[in-house]
Motif scaffolding. Structure first.
Motif, PDB file in Angstrom:
ATOM      1  N   ILE A 736       1.313 -37.167   8.677  1.00 16.11           N
ATOM      2  CA  ILE A 736       1.042 -36.545   7.388  1.00 16.11           C
ATOM      3  C   ILE A 736       2.347 -35.944   6.888  1.00 16.11           C
ATOM      4  N   ALA A 737       2.605 -36.094   5.599  1.00 18.79           N
ATOM      5  CA  ALA A 737       3.813 -35.546   4.988  1.00 18.79           C
ATOM      6  C   ALA A 737       3.458 -34.971   3.628  1.00 18.79           C
ATOM      7  N   GLY A 738       4.170 -33.925   3.240  1.00 21.99           N
ATOM      8  CA  GLY A 738       3.892 -33.279   1.966  1.00 21.99           C
ATOM      9  C   GLY A 738       5.159 -32.857   1.261  1.00 21.99           C
ATOM     10  N   LEU A 739       5.064 -32.745  -0.048  1.00 22.24           N
ATOM     11  CA  LEU A 739       6.195 -32.352  -0.876  1.00 22.24           C
ATOM     12  C   LEU A 739       5.689 -31.453  -1.997  1.00 22.24           C
ATOM     13  N   GLY A 740       6.317 -30.277  -2.165  1.00 23.46           N
ATOM     14  CA  GLY A 740       5.968 -29.364  -3.240  1.00 23.46           C
ATOM     15  C   GLY A 740       7.174 -29.099  -4.121  1.00 23.46           C
ATOM     16  N   ILE A 741       7.024 -29.273  -5.427  1.00 23.21           N
ATOM     17  CA  ILE A 741       8.126 -29.105  -6.381  1.00 23.21           C
ATOM     18  C   ILE A 741       7.718 -28.062  -7.421  1.00 23.21           C
TER      19      ILE A 741
END
Length: 827
Positions: A736-741
């Protein structure tokens, strides 16, 4: 290097998922994947469902009906329980649940092994189907405590955290608010201090304009001297938040005090079952140990958790420590009821850096992450117990809740250095001794809430009406001193307040469905707010002091004009009644589109320090309007939701931050006008949330922009998850991978200036094999040096050869790049 690995990891997951076979009917609910750090590689699916019988209704009213049932499955695929999650439809709901529970399911699998899970099943009623004579519902169908109220418009966000909540790094539970549109979180007070919240053009400080609830219990601290309505969400362990409801604007009759910009309700739960231990360590000496346990077979609402955290902090004077214990048990009460008991304890101690003058940083006199005053920081604690009982009888639901909370808070802040300690004629000669504020607030709160909700049929459609109550009493004690910089001894007492504050409210909420496409939801609420305040330091100065017995250096004086004696205390009582109408008109759906029009009045109680005897209106009044539209569909098996709103909110007496007292002070009327757009798309291997909010906030009299409030906030949260194309020891790897901008536009500052823009990127990636998980979490991955908060005011920190009263830019530094290693094992 990190960026390349992150991108490679995402493509591996996408490639693996693209080769997997799609499953059949049923909408998997990732938030209820009980046994995984990541979503199951193969979701549960329904393999057989008999068509339901049609309820016995008049022939003229027979039409196609769909009811959505949430079904919990055990590891064998057998349905354990179910409840309706679509709008109430009494004639069909029990039949739909019974039909769904009689279906045949294939369990979810991870690493090839079946696991407990859940999915949403749509039960379709065909008018041509046989008519039912009776329906028997077993005690297995008792729903969980706190049945959720209906949606009241486009700004009502029901957020499933599942993969998106687990994959995007969050320092604490407050960060989850950013999954709703328009939220900006800052913190100039240190890691143990509550976040400053900006929403819809409001500088809500630490909660003065946001009503916050946990399992239905309002947690705003009424009468907190640092900020009336102060909300510290750090006592919540983020991994124990099952869902989040954010309602932007005061449009639901159930919302109470402080629901100005809106409200947020955290629902606690632990979808993962079992015993989990995790440890994180990384930048700036940060360490976090977490132990979670959820007994198998008890559902997601019985759990326990303990968290211990510490960090040296970046730069100077930012060390922090905290510990939390949180537990909950839920069980059936008879055949048709449930009860729930939640308790928790939280303690923290921390230091903070405060503000830095821009001219000192540019001249090299201070570093970007430095501090002027090493005495800044604080401590806090919270202990609570909360109990719920809910009972269902035919079409009636009863709910009662009772809580008791004790909390303490100490805060030391210095915004101005050596500026405010002016020599008074009757004082002994002195120089500037320092402006460090030392504040303490203690409170005990008792709270009770409840409602009766009844469903019935009218005009051939299901209708719902709810009558509820709210009762709360707070006993608070607050003191604020100014400490001498040389030795941190207090030399002046600013405030010493004891108060008993009451709030009893009654509301009526209705959901009236006139046609298949026209629904009116709303009602009214009325609250009586009472204040019983004793100011133990009521006299600070005397216009005409005695020539023979001047007051001297004392803070709380026992004299009036010309030396006449009086006690230094002053008592005041006041009360006021607020009536709050709210209404939302929903039109649709037409082609999956629903339009809404909302109106609501809100209320914000006033700080006890402003209460005088028989104050006529001890609260601020809020009036808000909104128009919006929402699109919800599932094209190509993608769960899609898009919302757009336009709003206007007026406050008759607002609160604006003052650096001289370190908290918000009363001001005049203000108006916010703005719009937002948000969307969420969820597939079998990804979850994407994005939003943008644009708002203008002005004072009614001068038409100037309200300072410190962002006019543009853009946020994106992304997650990808699934099995990887490798196996080891008979177990597949899952990732699982996540990105918050985050992007924040230039904020208005006093004297016509603007702040800098803010752009940050956070991310995480983890891999699970068998019972073990390893991952990395990173914040500010681009290493941006940014100013989290910016202010314009006068100060003197003795950092320059000559003091000046000229207004200067100040800032609080945002955190630099931070990376943590995450290790977890299921015991």
């Amino acid at each position: 290097m990190i960026r390349s690995l992150f991108i490679t990891f995402i493509f591996c997951i996408a490639a693996r998922t693209a080769r997997s076979q799609p499953v059949d009917a049923g909408v998997p609910d990732g938030s209820l994947a009980p046994d995984a750090t990541v979503a199951p590689a193969v979701p549960a699916r329904i393999t057989h469902q008999d068509p339901p019988v049609y309820p016995d209704v008049p022939a003229a009213k027979r039409k196609p009906v769909d009811v959505v049932v949430h079904v919990d499955l055990d590891a064998t695929g057998a349905p354990a329980s179910g409840h309706v999650i679509s709008p109430a439809n009494p004639a069909f709901d029990d039949l739909a649940v019974a039909t769904a529970l009689q279906g045949t399911f294939e369990p979810a699998r991870r690493d090839g092994q079946p696991i407990a899970s859940a999915l949403d099943v749509t039960v379709h009623f065909d008018p041509a189907a046989p008519i039912a004579e009776t329906i028997t519902v077993t005690d297995e169908l008792a729903p969980t405590v706190a049945t959720k109220p209906p949606n009241v418009g486009a700004s009502d966000y029901r957020i499933k955290l599942d993969n998106i909540g687990a994959s995007v790094p969050q320092q604490n539970a407050t960060g989850l608010l950013q999954l709703a549109p328009g939220f900006l979180l800052t913190n100039e007070g240190g890691e143990g201090h509550a976040e400053q919240i900006f929403l819809r053009g409001f500088d809500a400080r630490e909660g003065q304009d946001i009503e916050a609830r946990v399992n239905g219990d309002v947690i705003n601290q009424v009468g907190n001297l640092h900020g009336n309505g102060y909300v510290d969400l750090h006592f919540i362990i983020p991994e124990l938040v099952e869902s989040l409801r954010v309602l932007e604007g005061p449009y639901d009759p159930r919302q109470g005090n402080f629901a100005v910009a809106g409200s947020a309700e955290y629902e606690l739960g632990m979808p993962r079952r079992g015993l989990f231990a995790s440890y994180e360590l990384g930048s700036f000496g940060t360490k976090r140990a977490l132990l979670l346990w959820g007994p198998p077979g008890d559902g997601s609402h019985t759990f326990g958790g303990v968290e211990i955290y510490q960090t040296d902090g970046f730069g100077q004077n930012r060390d922090a420590r905290r510990a939390t214990a949180l537990g909950q048990i839920e069980a059936k009460l008879g055949e048709h009821g449930t009860w729930r008991l939640t308790s928790g304890a939280y303690i923290t101690d921390y230091h903070s850096a405060g503000v830095i003058r821009e001219d000192d940083y540019q001249a090299g006199r201070k570093g970007f992450y430095d501090t002027y005053d090493f005495g800044q920081g604080g401590a806090a604690s919270r202990f609570f117990v909360l109990g719920d009982i809910e009972h269902h009888h035919e079409d009636i639901t009863y709910h009662h809740q009772l809580s008791l909370t004790g909390q303490t808070m100490r805060l030391r802040e210095d915004f101005t250095g050596f500026l405010l300690d002016q020599q008074q004629p009757f004082q002994a000669p002195h120089g500037q001794r320092g402006d460090l504020l030392d504040l303490e607030t203690d409170a005990v709160t008792a709270q009770a809430t409840g409602f009766l909700r009844q469903r019935h049929e009218w005009l051939g459609h299901p209708q719902e009406i709810e009558l509820g109550y709210f009762a709360r009493v707070d006993r608070t004690s607050s003191q604020e001193y100014r400490d001498e910089a040389a030795n941190e001894h207090p030399y002046h007492k600013d405030t010493d307040i004891d108060a008993t504050l009451g709030d009893i409210g009654l509301y009526l909420a209705a959901s009236l469905k006139f046609t298949d496409w026209l629904v009116l939801r709303g009602g009214g609420r009325t609250d009586l707010l009472t204040y019983n305040v004793i100011d133990n330091c009521a006299v600070h100065d005397i216009a005409h002091p005695s020539a023979t017995n001047p007051p001297g250096d004392a803070s709380c004086l026992s004299a009036e004009d010309f030396g006449h004696y009086r006690e230094p205390v002053q008592r005041a009582t006041a009360s006021g009644t607020a009536f709050l109408p709210r209404a939302s008109l929903l039109v649709g759906p037409f082609d999956h589109m629903t339009a809404s029009l909302s109106y609501g009045d809100g209320v914000r109680s006033i700080d006890p320090t402003y209460i005088a005897q028989d104050t006529k209106t001890p609260f601020a009044s809020i009036r808000s309007y909104e128009v919006g539209t929402a699109y919800e569909a599932r094209p190509h098996d993608l769960e899609t939701q898009i919302k757009a709103t336009a709003f206007r909110t007026h406050v008759d007496r607002d609160l604006i931050f003052s650096e001289t007292v370190g908290r918000a002070v009363l001001a005049g009327g203000t108006t916010r006008t703005g719009a937002s757009i948000s969307g969420r798309v969820t597939g079998r291997w990804f979850d994407q949330v994005a939003s943008a909010t644009l708002v203008q906030s002005t004072f009614d009299d001068t038409k100037l922009l309200i300072p410190y409030v962002p006019d543009l906030v853009v946020r994106s949260d992304s997650a990808v998850f699934g099995e990887l194309p490798w196996r080891y020891g008979g177990h597949a790897l899952a990732g699982i991978a996540g990105l918050g901008i985050t992007y924040v536009g230039r904020r208005a500052l006093p004297f016509g200036e603007r702040s800098d823009r803010v752009f940050t990127v956070d991310g995480s990636a983890s891999v699970t094999w068998d019972r073990y998980t390893v991952g990395l979490k990173g914040s500010n991955l681009l290493g941006a040096q940014y100013r989290l908060g910016e202010y314009n005011f006068s100060s003197d920190f003795h950092s320059q050869p000559e003091p000046t009263l000229a207004v200067e830019r100040h800032f609080t530094a945002g955190a630099p790049r931070t990376v943590l290693l995450h290790l977890e094992v299921k015991l």
